[in-house]
Write a protein that holds these residues in place. Structure first.
Motif, PDB file in Angstrom:
ATOM      1  N   ALA A 168       0.644  -1.259   0.015  1.00  0.00           N
ATOM      2  CA  ALA A 168      -0.077   0.080   0.052  1.00  0.00           C
ATOM      3  C   ALA A 168       0.781   1.172  -0.104  1.00  0.00           C
ATOM      4  O   ALA A 168       0.439   2.398  -0.575  1.00  0.00           O
ATOM      5  N   ALA A 169       1.990   1.122   0.646  1.00  0.00           N
ATOM      6  CA  ALA A 169       2.860   2.402   0.696  1.00  0.00           C
ATOM      7  C   ALA A 169       3.452   2.475  -0.636  1.00  0.00           C
ATOM      8  O   ALA A 169       4.018   3.770  -0.878  1.00  0.00           O
ATOM      9  N   GLN A 170       3.624   1.648  -1.406  1.00  0.00           N
ATOM     10  CA  GLN A 170       4.029   1.661  -2.713  1.00  0.00           C
ATOM     11  C   GLN A 170       2.753   1.948  -3.784  1.00  0.00           C
ATOM     12  O   GLN A 170       3.302   2.279  -5.066  1.00  0.00           O
ATOM     13  N   GLY A 171       1.764   2.231  -3.504  1.00  0.00           N
ATOM     14  CA  GLY A 171       0.545   2.704  -4.292  1.00  0.00           C
ATOM     15  C   GLY A 171      -0.485   1.551  -4.548  1.00  0.00           C
ATOM     16  O   GLY A 171      -1.222   1.558  -5.508  1.00  0.00           O
ATOM     17  N   LEU A 172      -0.542   0.252  -3.895  1.00  0.00           N
ATOM     18  CA  LEU A 172      -1.454  -0.719  -4.046  1.00  0.00           C
ATOM     19  C   LEU A 172      -2.727  -0.010  -3.512  1.00  0.00           C
ATOM     20  O   LEU A 172      -2.597   0.447  -2.447  1.00  0.00           O
TER      21      LEU A 172
END
Length: 470
Positions: A168-172
């Motif tokens: 999520a921190a990478q954009g998921l």
């Protein structure tokens, strides 16, 4: 150049098509109102195609979403009448239309494709929830091993639940009532397969990711979040309003979510390059709706990020822009620190080995549509020209990319001989809302000249294009 056009019905009558080299026939999904069948076109003379028959699908209690052909076998992906139930892939003989096989796959198979060697049939099973979200089936990829009596393996994304915070921190994006369970929350959309038939790449559109799948081991080997696009640059400037008096591109403190739909692979120097049409999509259900206009009184902007919120929320500025409430609130309070909109209004090139972004077209698609007089300003508040489809092919010695623009009713053509430096070639008008693009190389085409075929769901048209003679 366009050499022929056939209208097979009204809205929804020409969604996705597939070509059979053996019979010189084109098979087209027809989901127009009251119709549920595959139309068959004779392409022996591509400049004078003829609708020659159809394959009725009513007996299968579902609607077709996609078709693919290999060695005289037509695969039709059908979602169940109750979309949360398992779907089917039905195989037909392309000569006499007899049924060969009826195969159960995951819920809502949205796309089906063969591997280049014909060993595997693969479906992207979107697994959308019911409107009340009481049922949310698993989003999956079904790998059908043709060589092993059509055995089916449903590949899940649940194994990545333990990595969700990092991803999520990478954009998921994992959000809504099934947030935190990527088994249910994943929504696979589209597939492309490597030339050696060992690897597939699948877009997870709502989740803003690409998955790399090992077809032999039948496992997900990588899941790459795609991050967000910054519209506060000249190259990425957008027109965010349909009520600002015209088409006005500008830099804005807004992010776009790539959310690719179609994907295609081009392999160069042992590197697989993935081309994506960054359409964007949103979840709008009775039980959960992530869409808010920036001007909505309930969509609050953090004054530390948007000190001029009163001006920004007017319709002529950013007020009409559709944004998500599932992203952009970084501290969990009532205000949004970042405006995040749907799609990236572009096509991108990703490294299929590492997931790295190698190129993004910025606002080139929208600008080309504007120059051609086909930009739909009424869609400025949503996803712009809405790139939907991509296909690659080789014309002579040139590697070519075709990008279908759903809201501009056009296909944009690029030279991608150097995949990380696409070069614009041509802007072609298509039918209304192009949904599917296929490229037929010269060696497989009916007359020995390559073809590009566009099926458009808005007006039910199939248009055929052929390279000009040099």
């Amino acid at each position: 150049r366009e050499v022929a056009s056939v209208t097979i019905g009204g809205t929804g009558a020409a969604e996705i098509s597939a070509y059979c080299e053996k019979t010189k026939r084109l098979f087209v999904v027809n989901n127009a109102a009251g119709i549920n069948r595959i139309e068959v076109l004779n392409l022996a003379n591509p400049e004078a195609p003829v609708v020659s028959g159809n394959i009725g699908l009513a007996a299968y209690n579902g609607a077709a979403n996609s078709v693919a052909v290999y060695d005289g076998k037509l695969a039709v992906a059908l979602e169940s009448t109750n979309k949360t139930q398992p779907g089917r892939v039905v195989l037909f003989n392309t000569e006499n239309f007899s049924e060969i096989r009826n195969i159960t796959v995951g819920a809502l198979p949205d796309m089906v494709t063969y591997s280049p060697d014909g060993r595997f049939l693969i479906t992207a099973n979107e697994g959308e929830p019911s409107s009340d979200y009481l049922i949310d089936p698993e989003g999956s990829v079904s790998i059908i091993d043709v060589s092993n009596n059509y055995s089916v393996t449903n590949v899940s994304f649940a194994a990545f639940n333990t990595q969700l915070n990092t991803l999520a921190a990478q954009g998921l994006r994992s959000f809504g009532p099934s947030a935190g369970d990527l088994g249910k929350d994943a929504e696979p959309e589209y597939i492309t397969v490597s030339a050696d038939s060992r690897t597939a790449w699948v877009t997870l559109q709502e989740n803003n990711a690409i998955a790399r799948i090992d077809l032999v081991a039948k496992t997900v080997s990588n899941l790459w979040p795609l991050g967000f696009k910054d519209y506060n640059t000249d190259a990425h400037a957008i027109d965010p309003s349909d009520q600002d008096g015209g088409i006005n591109f500008g830099r804005w403190n807004v992010r776009g979510i790539y959310q690719p739909d179609a994907i295609a692979v081009l392999e160069k120097n042992a590197v697989p390059y993935l081309f994506t049409a960054n359409e964007g999509d949103q979840r709008e259900y009775t039980a959960y709706n992530e869409v808010r206009r920036v001007g909505n009184s309930a969509y609050l902007l953090d004054p530390a990020s948007y000190g001029n919120a009163g001006v920004l929320k007017t319709n002529a500025v950013l007020g009409r822009l559709n944004a998500t409430i599932a992203s952009g609130n970084t501290d969990g309070d009532a205000e949004f620190e970042q405006i995040v909109s749907f799609g990236a209004r572009s096509f991108s090139v990703w490294n299929g080995s590492t997931g790295k972004l190698e190129f993004d077209s910025g606002n080139d698609l929208d600008k080309r549509a504007q120059t051609a007089g086909l930009y739909d300003d009424g869609r400025s508040d949503d996803k712009g020209s809405e790139p939907e489809a991509v296909a690659t092919g080789k014309v002579g010695n040139t590697d070519v990319l075709f990008v279908g623009l759903e809201r501009a009713d056009a296909v944009v053509v690029y030279d991608v001989t150097n995949p990380v430096m696409p070069r614009f070639l041509q802007f072609l008008r298509s039918g209304d809302a192009p949904e599917g693009i296929i490229y037929i190389p010269a060696r497989k085409a009916p007359t020995g000249r390559s073809l590009m075929i566009v099926s458009s769901e808005g007006d039910g048209s199939v248009k055929i294009y052929m390279p000009n003679r040099l």
